[in-house]
Design an enzyme around this catalytic site. Structure first.
Site, PDB file in Angstrom:
ATOM      1  N   ALA A   1     -64.524 -45.982 -10.746  1.00  0.00           N
ATOM      2  CA  ALA A   1     -65.249 -45.474 -11.916  1.00  0.00           C
ATOM      3  C   ALA A   1     -65.656 -44.030 -11.685  1.00  0.00           C
ATOM      4  O   ALA A   1     -65.789 -43.579 -10.544  1.00  0.00           O
ATOM      5  CB  ALA A   1     -66.505 -46.316 -12.159  1.00  0.00           C
TER       6      ALA A   1
ATOM      7  N   ASP B   1     -54.614 -43.786  -7.642  1.00  0.00           N
ATOM      8  CA  ASP B   1     -55.446 -43.104  -8.634  1.00  0.00           C
ATOM      9  C   ASP B   1     -55.255 -43.846  -9.947  1.00  0.00           C
ATOM     10  O   ASP B   1     -54.146 -43.855 -10.502  1.00  0.00           O
ATOM     11  CB  ASP B   1     -55.003 -41.635  -8.768  1.00  0.00           C
ATOM     12  CG  ASP B   1     -55.877 -40.869  -9.750  1.00  0.00           C
ATOM     13  OD1 ASP B   1     -56.651 -41.510 -10.499  1.00  0.00           O
ATOM     14  OD2 ASP B   1     -55.789 -39.632  -9.765  1.00  0.00           O
TER      15      ASP B   1
ATOM     16  N   TYR C   1     -70.938 -41.839 -20.527  1.00  0.00           N
ATOM     17  CA  TYR C   1     -70.587 -42.873 -19.551  1.00  0.00           C
ATOM     18  C   TYR C   1     -70.522 -44.246 -20.233  1.00  0.00           C
ATOM     19  O   TYR C   1     -69.533 -44.976 -20.093  1.00  0.00           O
ATOM     20  CB  TYR C   1     -71.611 -42.872 -18.409  1.00  0.00           C
ATOM     21  CG  TYR C   1     -71.458 -44.011 -17.435  1.00  0.00           C
ATOM     22  CD1 TYR C   1     -70.298 -44.160 -16.671  1.00  0.00           C
ATOM     23  CD2 TYR C   1     -72.478 -44.961 -17.282  1.00  0.00           C
ATOM     24  CE1 TYR C   1     -70.161 -45.215 -15.778  1.00  0.00           C
ATOM     25  CE2 TYR C   1     -72.347 -46.016 -16.384  1.00  0.00           C
ATOM     26  CZ  TYR C   1     -71.195 -46.145 -15.641  1.00  0.00           C
ATOM     27  OH  TYR C   1     -71.064 -47.198 -14.765  1.00  0.00           O
TER      28      TYR C   1
ATOM     29  N   LYS D   1     -67.182 -46.594 -20.850  1.00  0.00           N
ATOM     30  CA  LYS D   1     -67.083 -47.938 -20.260  1.00  0.00           C
ATOM     31  C   LYS D   1     -66.856 -48.988 -21.340  1.00  0.00           C
ATOM     32  O   LYS D   1     -66.110 -49.952 -21.145  1.00  0.00           O
ATOM     33  CB  LYS D   1     -68.366 -48.254 -19.473  1.00  0.00           C
ATOM     34  CG  LYS D   1     -68.409 -47.638 -18.096  1.00  0.00           C
ATOM     35  CD  LYS D   1     -67.347 -48.291 -17.210  1.00  0.00           C
ATOM     36  CE  LYS D   1     -67.669 -48.179 -15.766  1.00  0.00           C
ATOM     37  NZ  LYS D   1     -66.707 -48.916 -14.920  1.00  0.00           N
TER      38      LYS D   1
ATOM     39  N   GLY E   1     -65.806 -48.257  -1.764  1.00  0.00           N
ATOM     40  CA  GLY E   1     -67.038 -48.028  -2.531  1.00  0.00           C
ATOM     41  C   GLY E   1     -68.106 -49.054  -2.165  1.00  0.00           C
ATOM     42  O   GLY E   1     -67.885 -49.949  -1.352  1.00  0.00           O
ATOM     43  N   GLN E   2     -69.239 -48.886  -2.804  1.00  0.00           N
ATOM     44  CA  GLN E   2     -70.400 -49.741  -2.520  1.00  0.00           C
ATOM     45  C   GLN E   2     -70.091 -51.215  -2.795  1.00  0.00           C
ATOM     46  O   GLN E   2     -70.220 -52.070  -1.921  1.00  0.00           O
ATOM     47  CB  GLN E   2     -71.528 -49.237  -3.426  1.00  0.00           C
ATOM     48  CG  GLN E   2     -72.862 -49.838  -3.182  1.00  0.00           C
ATOM     49  CD  GLN E   2     -73.935 -49.212  -4.067  1.00  0.00           C
ATOM     50  OE1 GLN E   2     -75.035 -49.017  -3.600  1.00  0.00           O
ATOM     51  NE2 GLN E   2     -73.640 -48.907  -5.304  1.00  0.00           N
ATOM     52  N   LEU E   3     -69.644 -51.516  -3.994  1.00  0.00           N
ATOM     53  CA  LEU E   3     -69.288 -52.895  -4.350  1.00  0.00           C
ATOM     54  C   LEU E   3     -67.981 -53.305  -3.672  1.00  0.00           C
ATOM     55  O   LEU E   3     -67.845 -54.446  -3.207  1.00  0.00           O
ATOM     56  CB  LEU E   3     -69.157 -53.002  -5.879  1.00  0.00           C
ATOM     57  CG  LEU E   3     -68.638 -54.321  -6.434  1.00  0.00           C
ATOM     58  CD1 LEU E   3     -69.544 -55.486  -6.030  1.00  0.00           C
ATOM     59  CD2 LEU E   3     -68.531 -54.252  -7.967  1.00  0.00           C
TER      60      LEU E   3
HETATM   61  N1  LIG Z   1     -73.606 -48.043  -9.227  1.00  0.00           N
HETATM   62  C1  LIG Z   1     -74.252 -48.632 -10.219  1.00  0.00           C
HETATM   63  O1  LIG Z   1     -75.489 -48.652 -10.282  1.00  0.00           O
HETATM   64  C2  LIG Z   1     -73.477 -49.339 -11.310  1.00  0.00           C
HETATM   65  C3  LIG Z   1     -74.160 -49.891 -12.409  1.00  0.00           C
HETATM   66  C4  LIG Z   1     -73.415 -50.565 -13.397  1.00  0.00           C
HETATM   67  C5  LIG Z   1     -72.037 -50.675 -13.283  1.00  0.00           C
HETATM   68  N2  LIG Z   1     -71.408 -50.095 -12.207  1.00  0.00           N
HETATM   69  C6  LIG Z   1     -69.961 -50.214 -12.122  1.00  0.00           C
HETATM   70  O2  LIG Z   1     -69.647 -50.959 -10.963  1.00  0.00           O
HETATM   71  C7  LIG Z   1     -68.435 -50.509 -10.376  1.00  0.00           C
HETATM   72  C8  LIG Z   1     -68.613 -50.250  -8.888  1.00  0.00           C
HETATM   73  O3  LIG Z   1     -69.646 -49.292  -8.688  1.00  0.00           O
HETATM   74  P1  LIG Z   1     -70.000 -48.744  -7.228  1.00  0.00           P
HETATM   75  O4  LIG Z   1     -71.450 -48.398  -7.236  1.00  0.00           O
HETATM   76  O5  LIG Z   1     -69.465 -49.666  -6.186  1.00  0.00           O
HETATM   77  O6  LIG Z   1     -69.166 -47.374  -7.221  1.00  0.00           O
HETATM   78  P2  LIG Z   1     -68.664 -46.508  -5.964  1.00  0.00           P
HETATM   79  O7  LIG Z   1     -69.441 -46.823  -4.744  1.00  0.00           O
HETATM   80  O8  LIG Z   1     -68.619 -45.095  -6.438  1.00  0.00           O
HETATM   81  O9  LIG Z   1     -67.179 -47.046  -5.771  1.00  0.00           O
HETATM   82  C9  LIG Z   1     -66.135 -46.713  -6.662  1.00  0.00           C
HETATM   83  C10 LIG Z   1     -64.886 -46.480  -5.865  1.00  0.00           C
HETATM   84  O10 LIG Z   1     -63.833 -46.113  -6.770  1.00  0.00           O
HETATM   85  C11 LIG Z   1     -63.137 -44.988  -6.223  1.00  0.00           C
HETATM   86  N3  LIG Z   1     -62.566 -44.200  -7.323  1.00  0.00           N
HETATM   87  C12 LIG Z   1     -63.168 -43.291  -8.115  1.00  0.00           C
HETATM   88  N4  LIG Z   1     -62.306 -42.771  -8.987  1.00  0.00           N
HETATM   89  C13 LIG Z   1     -61.099 -43.347  -8.724  1.00  0.00           C
HETATM   90  C14 LIG Z   1     -59.816 -43.225  -9.287  1.00  0.00           C
HETATM   91  N5  LIG Z   1     -59.555 -42.355 -10.285  1.00  0.00           N
HETATM   92  N6  LIG Z   1     -58.813 -43.998  -8.800  1.00  0.00           N
HETATM   93  C15 LIG Z   1     -59.041 -44.859  -7.777  1.00  0.00           C
HETATM   94  N7  LIG Z   1     -60.241 -45.003  -7.190  1.00  0.00           N
HETATM   95  C16 LIG Z   1     -61.273 -44.270  -7.672  1.00  0.00           C
HETATM   96  C17 LIG Z   1     -64.194 -44.214  -5.468  1.00  0.00           C
HETATM   97  O11 LIG Z   1     -63.587 -43.391  -4.497  1.00  0.00           O
HETATM   98  P3  LIG Z   1     -64.171 -41.914  -4.212  1.00  0.00           P
HETATM   99  O12 LIG Z   1     -65.661 -42.086  -4.052  1.00  0.00           O
HETATM  100  O13 LIG Z   1     -63.442 -41.502  -2.974  1.00  0.00           O
HETATM  101  O14 LIG Z   1     -63.812 -41.106  -5.435  1.00  0.00           O
HETATM  102  C18 LIG Z   1     -65.038 -45.328  -4.857  1.00  0.00           C
HETATM  103  O15 LIG Z   1     -64.527 -45.750  -3.609  1.00  0.00           O
HETATM  104  C19 LIG Z   1     -68.013 -49.284 -11.210  1.00  0.00           C
HETATM  105  O16 LIG Z   1     -67.064 -49.678 -12.159  1.00  0.00           O
HETATM  106  C20 LIG Z   1     -69.283 -48.862 -11.916  1.00  0.00           C
HETATM  107  O17 LIG Z   1     -69.025 -48.218 -13.155  1.00  0.00           O
HETATM  108  C21 LIG Z   1     -72.093 -49.438 -11.218  1.00  0.00           C
END
Ligand SMILES: NC(=O)c1ccc[n+]([C@@H]2O[C@H](COP(=O)([O-])OP(=O)(O)OC[C@H]3O[C@@H](n4cnc5c(N)ncnc54)[C@H](OP(=O)(O)O)[C@@H]3O)[C@@H](O)[C@H]2O)c1
Length: 289
Positions: free
Chosen positions: A57, A33, A125, A129, A10-12
């Site tokens: 997430a 999962d 959401y 969370k 993922g991004q982070l």
């Molecule tokens: N993005 C934002 O602006 C934002 C803001 C506030 C907080 N956050 C929090 O920060 C964290 C990281 O965000 P991010 O933007 O890096 O998200 P991201 O790029 O979507 O990365 C999340 C990763 O988790 C994987 N994932 C999803 N469902 C899963 C599951 N059931 N079991 C195992 N892996 C799973 C995804 O894989 P797939 O894509 O292959 O499903 C993806 O690689 C999250 O907890 C998010 O809620 C994000």
């Protein structure tokens, strides 16, 4: 320090993997999962980690309204599964939560929410969370629950674009963008978030932390800064959020700050505009003059 990173593609997750280097072992969604409690326990135990970082997430905010069962399965129960598995393996857990645990209706600008502010989520959401936060805290006393916001990073996420990238691409294509002025947040560069997460883990900090780049902006101001820094000339039209236009209600004011970082001896993240400039340069999006 051996660290398992869940959601490593993922991004982070990608920034965490880079930051943590050799001590990090990444697990993608294909490897684990988080909704499968038994599977999570086995995988975590087999890796014998010191820390488990959970970035997984279900965070497509409008889709969460349509599928609250999945939102809770991943963001709350899944988070608890990881936290419990880490506790059983003698490891600490890091869980990322969101500024969307706050609503902020009627709150004036420049009065950001701190760790002691009362949550008031406006959408599924945010509720899922917030439930995840509580469940992680209950499942593993060695926890870091990190609320962050408006993430963007150099590594491409599956959705394929970040907000600044989207603005650059629309600005270049159309020379015109329309962006809301009535939602304010603290946008955060995943590079900086990964760095500060590592610093907190190294200090064995525990509990709830707000980690965002310093300061706040509306989405309009975020876009404006992107165009200022990149040097792209764009006509910007300010707009207001239209109630009911999207399934999930958005918080009008979800800016965050930390009153706990200083006591942990960890520096605050740099101001959001400085971080944005670093990101846009790293992405090669700044136009030559
Ligand atoms: N993005 C934002 O602006 C934002 C803001 C506030 C907080 N956050 C929090 O920060 C964290 C990281 O965000 P991010 O933007 O890096 O998200 P991201 O790029 O979507 O990365 C999340 C990763 O988790 C994987 N994932 C999803 N469902 C899963 C599951 N059931 N079991 C195992 N892996 C799973 C995804 O894989 P797939 O894509 O292959 O499903 C993806 O690689 C999250 O907890 C998010 O809620 C994000």
């Amino acid at each position: 320090m051996r660290t398992l990173v869940i959601g490593s593609s993922g991004q982070l997750g990608q920034d965490l993997m880079q930051r943590l280097g050799e001590g990090a072992f990444g697990l993608t969604h294909a490897d684990i999962d988080v909704t499968d409690g038994v599977g999570v326990s086995c995988i975590v135990r087999d890796h014998e980690p010191d820390w488990v970082i959970n970035t997984a997430a279900f965070h497509r905010v409008d889709d969460c309204e349509m599928n609250p069962a999945l939102a809770f399965a991943v963001n709350a129960v899944g988070a608890a599964n990881v936290a419990r598995a880490a506790a059983e393996a003698g490891a600490g857990v890091v869980f990322y939560s969101t500024d969307y645990v706050f609503g902020g209706e009627g709150r004036p600008r420049h009065d950001p929410h701190t760790e002691s502010s009362l949550p008031d989520p406006y959408n599924v959401y945010g509720v899922s969370k917030l439930a995840g936060e509580r469940m992680v805290m209950n499942a593993n006393p060695r926890h870091l629950v990190i609320r962050t916001a408006g993430l963007y990073g150099v590594a491409t996420s599956r959705k394929g674009w970040t907000f600044p990238e989207l603005m650059v691409s629309k600005g270049r294509a159309d020379g015109w963008v329309k962006v809301v002025t009535d939602q304010a947040l603290s946008p955060t560069y995943t590079h900086d978030l990964a760095e500060t997460t590592q610093a907190l883990m190294e200090r064995e900090a525990r509990g709830l932390f707000h980690l965002t780049n310093e300061g706040e902006c509306s989405w309009f101001e975020f876009a404006q800064a992107t165009f200022d820094i990149t040097g792209i000339a764009v006509n910007m039209e300010p707009s207001a959020t239209v109630t009911g236009e999207r399934r999930a209600r958005r918080p009008p004011y979800s800016a965050l700050t930390s009153e706990r970082l200083a006591e942990s001896g960890v520096p605050r993240l740099r101001p959001w505009r400085v971080a944005l400039e670093h990101y846009l340069n790293a992405k090669g999006l700044v136009e030559a003059h």
